[in-house]
Motif scaffolding. Structure first.
Motif, PDB file in Angstrom:
ATOM      1  N   UNK A  53       8.050 -10.015  19.640  1.00 48.49           N
ATOM      2  CA  UNK A  53       8.455  -8.770  20.443  1.00 48.49           C
ATOM      3  C   UNK A  53       9.607  -8.276  18.700  1.00 48.49           C
ATOM      4  N   UNK A  54      10.587  -8.594  19.169  1.00 51.27           N
ATOM      5  CA  UNK A  54      11.565  -8.174  18.398  1.00 51.27           C
ATOM      6  C   UNK A  54      11.216  -8.213  16.851  1.00 51.27           C
ATOM      7  N   UNK A  55      10.799  -9.550  16.824  1.00 51.22           N
ATOM      8  CA  UNK A  55       9.576  -9.222  15.112  1.00 51.22           C
ATOM      9  C   UNK A  55       9.009  -7.972  14.669  1.00 51.22           C
ATOM     10  N   UNK A  56       7.960  -7.975  15.123  1.00 54.16           N
ATOM     11  CA  UNK A  56       7.391  -7.228  14.944  1.00 54.16           C
ATOM     12  C   UNK A  56       7.545  -5.836  15.101  1.00 54.16           C
ATOM     13  N   UNK A  57       8.916  -5.705  15.805  1.00 53.77           N
ATOM     14  CA  UNK A  57       9.521  -4.163  15.537  1.00 53.77           C
ATOM     15  C   UNK A  57       9.971  -3.764  14.705  1.00 53.77           C
ATOM     16  N   UNK A  58      10.628  -4.873  14.419  1.00 59.61           N
ATOM     17  CA  UNK A  58      11.305  -4.752  13.307  1.00 59.61           C
ATOM     18  C   UNK A  58      10.480  -4.732  12.042  1.00 59.61           C
ATOM     19  N   UNK A  59       9.130  -5.223  11.682  1.00 58.24           N
ATOM     20  CA  UNK A  59       8.485  -4.891  11.330  1.00 58.24           C
ATOM     21  C   UNK A  59       7.943  -3.767  11.307  1.00 58.24           C
ATOM     22  N   UNK A  60       7.659  -3.095  12.345  1.00 57.91           N
ATOM     23  CA  UNK A  60       6.586  -2.255  12.286  1.00 57.91           C
ATOM     24  C   UNK A  60       8.424  -0.638  12.304  1.00 57.91           C
ATOM     25  N   UNK A 100       8.369  -8.832   5.929  1.00 55.78           N
ATOM     26  CA  UNK A 100       7.064  -7.101   6.131  1.00 55.78           C
ATOM     27  C   UNK A 100       7.057  -7.334   4.135  1.00 55.78           C
ATOM     28  N   UNK A 101       6.120  -6.764   3.547  1.00 50.44           N
ATOM     29  CA  UNK A 101       6.087  -6.171   1.858  1.00 50.44           C
ATOM     30  C   UNK A 101       6.425  -4.464   2.533  1.00 50.44           C
ATOM     31  N   UNK A 102       5.820  -4.133   2.899  1.00 43.91           N
ATOM     32  CA  UNK A 102       5.247  -2.833   3.724  1.00 43.91           C
ATOM     33  C   UNK A 102       3.952  -2.368   2.829  1.00 43.91           C
ATOM     34  N   UNK A 103       4.126  -1.110   2.650  1.00 39.95           N
ATOM     35  CA  UNK A 103       2.434  -0.519   1.538  1.00 39.95           C
ATOM     36  C   UNK A 103       2.319  -0.730   0.162  1.00 39.95           C
ATOM     37  N   UNK A 104       1.447  -1.213  -0.356  1.00 41.36           N
ATOM     38  CA  UNK A 104       1.586  -0.888  -2.541  1.00 41.36           C
ATOM     39  C   UNK A 104      -0.092   0.301  -2.193  1.00 41.36           C
ATOM     40  N   UNK A 105       0.517   0.629  -3.634  1.00 39.89           N
ATOM     41  CA  UNK A 105      -0.813   1.420  -4.173  1.00 39.89           C
ATOM     42  C   UNK A 105      -1.569   1.026  -4.292  1.00 39.89           C
ATOM     43  N   UNK A 106      -3.416   1.054  -4.266  1.00 42.71           N
ATOM     44  CA  UNK A 106      -4.325   0.355  -5.425  1.00 42.71           C
ATOM     45  C   UNK A 106      -4.762   1.239  -5.124  1.00 42.71           C
ATOM     46  N   UNK A 107      -5.674   1.304  -6.481  1.00 36.08           N
ATOM     47  CA  UNK A 107      -6.751   1.599  -7.368  1.00 36.08           C
ATOM     48  C   UNK A 107      -8.262   0.889  -5.979  1.00 36.08           C
TER      49      UNK A 107
END
Length: 223
Positions: free
Chosen positions: A3-10, A207-214
């Motif tokens: 749960x902690x890892x998920x919260x950190x990831x979020x 966690x890699x974050x978000x990528x911008x894609x076409x």
């Protein structure tokens, strides 16, 4: 622990989301607006320069017309002078011819006597000297007028074009070049004319974050 890892990831994902949002709002959008403005100004300048080109071509054409008119005026003046000179000579010859006709008519009068009142011997005795000494003047010499000639120049589109000038494609760009740029945090920003969407990368181990894609799913942004 999970749960902690998920919260950190979020939290990291939300942080990255906000950073991307701020980057678009504070950097990408202003720069894009600036380029749109620059593009509009470029179009305005382009139209103004095209108008100036049209004016320059018109001025060049007017200069050629003025030069042609000047040459025409000079040749017309020279022709007028030649005409006046030739007509003057012809007028003098015409006067001499008319005087000669009067001279002949007077001769006819002089020779027209009433011979019935004279004996032949008396006539010869009286007018012999006049007849012997009278030399008939010949008709004055006449000359044919020589008409001036005009040697026409060879006028071609190519020759006029060299005098006028030529229009050719430009070499200096008028619009900004759209290159890849780097954001304030060192991330790569690619300005792409295609629509973009934001998709989560998923959470597996890190966690890699978000990528911008076409829309064709080509990656445009990554950490």
């Amino acid at each position: 622990m999970v749960t902690l890892d998920l919260e950190v990831a979020n939290n990291e994902s939300l942080k990255q989301w906000n950073e991307n949002l701020m980057n678009i709002r504070d950097t990408v959008l202003p720069e894009s607006l600036g380029k749109v403005k620059s593009q509009k100004e470029g179009i305005k300048i382009f139209k103004e320069e095209i108008a100036n080109l049209r004016l320059s071509m018109k001025q060049s054409a007017d200069e050629i017309k003025i030069t042609v008119d000047t040459v025409l005026d000079d040749n017309t003046t020279n022709l007028d002078i030649m005409e006046a000179s030739i007509l003057g000579e012809m007028a003098e010859q015409e006067k001499e011819s008319e005087d000669y006709i009067l001279y002949l008519e007077k001769k006819i009068v002089d020779y027209s006597i009433d011979m019935s009142t004279w004996k032949p011997s008396e006539l010869v005795m009286t007018f012999s000297k006049e007849i012997e000494n009278d030399i008939l003047i010949t008709f004055p010499e006449l000359t044919e007028p020589r008409v001036p000639t005009f040697t026409k120049g060879i006028i071609t589109k190519e020759k006029v074009g060299r005098l006028f000038g030529f229009i050719k494609p430009g070499t200096d760009p008028r619009f900004p070049k759209y290159n890849d740029e780097t954001g304030p945090d060192g991330t790569l920003i690619v300005l792409c004319p295609q629509p973009v969407i934001m998709e989560p990368t998923g959470f597996v181990t890190k966690v890699d974050g978000y990528h911008t894609v076409t829309t064709e799913e080509d990656l445009l942004y990554t950490d």
